[in-house]
Design a protein around this motif. Structure first.
Motif, mmCIF file in Angstrom:
data_model
loop_
_atom_site.group_PDB
_atom_site.id
_atom_site.type_symbol
_atom_site.label_atom_id
_atom_site.label_comp_id
_atom_site.label_asym_id
_atom_site.label_seq_id
_atom_site.Cartn_x
_atom_site.Cartn_y
_atom_site.Cartn_z
ATOM 1 N N THR A 1 -2.514 -8.386 8.456
ATOM 2 C CA THR A 1 -3.232 -7.418 9.299
ATOM 3 C C THR A 1 -4.606 -7.940 9.694
ATOM 4 O OG1 THR A 1 -2.084 -5.563 8.260
ATOM 5 C CG2 THR A 1 -4.178 -5.073 9.353
ATOM 6 N N TRP B 1 -9.292 0.480 7.945
ATOM 7 C CA TRP B 1 -8.270 1.535 7.902
ATOM 8 C C TRP B 1 -8.287 2.233 6.546
ATOM 9 C CZ3 TRP B 1 -4.333 3.431 5.164
ATOM 10 C CH2 TRP B 1 -3.499 4.362 5.786
ATOM 11 N N ASP C 1 6.434 1.207 7.024
ATOM 12 C CA ASP C 1 7.121 2.141 6.133
ATOM 13 C C ASP C 1 7.407 1.554 4.761
ATOM 14 O OD1 ASP C 1 7.143 3.988 8.179
ATOM 15 O OD2 ASP C 1 9.222 3.567 8.780
ATOM 16 N N GLY D 1 1.160 -1.884 11.476
ATOM 17 C CA GLY D 1 1.997 -2.242 12.607
ATOM 18 C C GLY D 1 1.204 -2.262 13.896
ATOM 19 N N VAL D 2 1.895 -2.530 15.000
ATOM 20 C CA VAL D 2 1.231 -2.589 16.306
ATOM 21 C C VAL D 2 0.651 -1.228 16.699
ATOM 22 C CG1 VAL D 2 2.614 -4.517 17.133
ATOM 23 C CG2 VAL D 2 3.445 -2.182 17.469
ATOM 24 N N ASP D 3 1.170 -0.157 16.086
ATOM 25 C CA ASP D 3 0.650 1.186 16.358
ATOM 26 C C ASP D 3 -0.567 1.518 15.506
ATOM 27 O OD1 ASP D 3 1.901 1.364 13.904
ATOM 28 O OD2 ASP D 3 3.098 3.142 14.399
ATOM 29 N N GLY D 4 -0.973 0.577 14.634
ATOM 30 C CA GLY D 4 -2.132 0.801 13.786
ATOM 31 C C GLY D 4 -1.852 1.595 12.541
ATOM 32 N N GLU D 5 -0.579 1.898 12.287
ATOM 33 C CA GLU D 5 -0.199 2.671 11.109
ATOM 34 C C GLU D 5 0.491 1.772 10.081
ATOM 35 O OE1 GLU D 5 -0.784 6.060 10.420
ATOM 36 O OE2 GLU D 5 -2.187 5.616 12.059
#
Length: 290
Positions: A121, A129, A88, A81-85
């Protein structure tokens, strides 16, 4: 390295994790989560393909290794996601959530990637990552090639070119595992383990099939790194269910098929009384009966 009772290890194979599966190789997120929850309840500990094939499995006594493998590097497996995580609902997001709920259930897996992996991504970001978070990056050829249809030079070109692409994206990654596209070995089969092309060499510790049964202990005389069997993730009523993960996990749980169980001593290989011949020669010096 870990010790074991020379039982079998489930090497599970996943492809798409999507809400509406389109074929036998797909699973929906709820079924995927349920399978991970079952593994955690039954005291399995995820290890990477490289940890399995090299015997580097230092596990608590009484636990069992399981290898989670993902083919084709799709967005349903990893999407940041945009948060880099991880999202879900992607496979990595679900795996990490299950691991957070079960102490000792390691959030690790092996991803057999092709060229242009994880497009949503971006390959460089996604592979970096995975590497930074303890996941293994394996080779699945650059173009998902049917290796039996290629000459020796073509086999090595497909594998070495993907090796170079991975190294370019993640310079620190060691590629030690090979997922054979379609489960088909090249001719000769050893080319899946080692070769070179255009100045790029590769050397794998295991080449993984699209098999239908658990894999032997890496210390067993029957262990063959050129063709390690895998089990397709599948429910108990799926097509060809007798060869799928639900049925095999049942057999491993009830003892119909003996499962690898760690004795907790990383310097010893335990084997059943009278079973010394089952241990590969290079490991017998550390082998002790129980």
């Amino acid at each position: 390295m870990a010790a074991d009772e020379l039982g079998f290890v489930p090497v599970l194979m996943y492809h798409q994790i999507v809400p509406e599966p389109q074929g036998v190789y797909d699973r929906n997120p709820d079924d995927f989560r349920a399978e991970l929850e079952r593994l955690a309840r039954e005291e399995y500990v995820p290890v990477t393909a490289a940890e399995y094939s090299t015997g580097a499995m230092d596990l608590p006594a009484g636990t069992h290794p399981v290898v989670l493998t993902f083919d084709d590097s799709t967005d349903s497996q990893l999407r940041l996601g945009v948060d880099g995580e991880p999202a879900d609902d992607c496979a990595v997001g679900i795996l990490r959530d299950v691991a957070a709920r079960h102490e000792g259930f390691r959030p690790v897996a092996t991803f057999f990637v092709n060229g242009d992996p994880f497009p949503a991504t971006g390959g460089r970001k996604a592979l970096a990552w995975l590497h930074e978070n303890g996941f293994e990056i394996g080779n699945h050829t650059l173009n998902h090639a049917k290796l039996s249809a290629l000459p020796a030079a073509g086999v090595q070109r497909e594998i070495a070119a993907n090796q170079k692409a991975i190294a370019d994206d993640v310079p620190g990654a060691r590629v030690l595992s090979m997922g054979l596209p379609f489960g088909i070995q090249p001719d000769p089969a050893r080319l899946a383990l080692a070769g070179s092309h255009a100045g790029v060499s590769y050397r794998h510790r295991g080449a993984y099939l699209v098999g239908a049964n658990p894999a032997p202990s890496p210390y067993a005389a029957s262990f063959d790194p050129v063709g390690v069997p895998r089990i397709r993730s599948a429910g108990p009523d799926a097509e060809d269910a007798e060869f799928g993960s639900s049925r095999w996990l049942d057999k491993l749980a009830d003892g119909t098929v003996p499962r690898y169980t760690s004795d907790g001593d990383p310097d010893r290989i335990s084997f059943p009384e009278g079973g010394r011949a089952e241990v590969a020669g290079e490991h017998r010096e550390r082998a002790r009966p129980y």
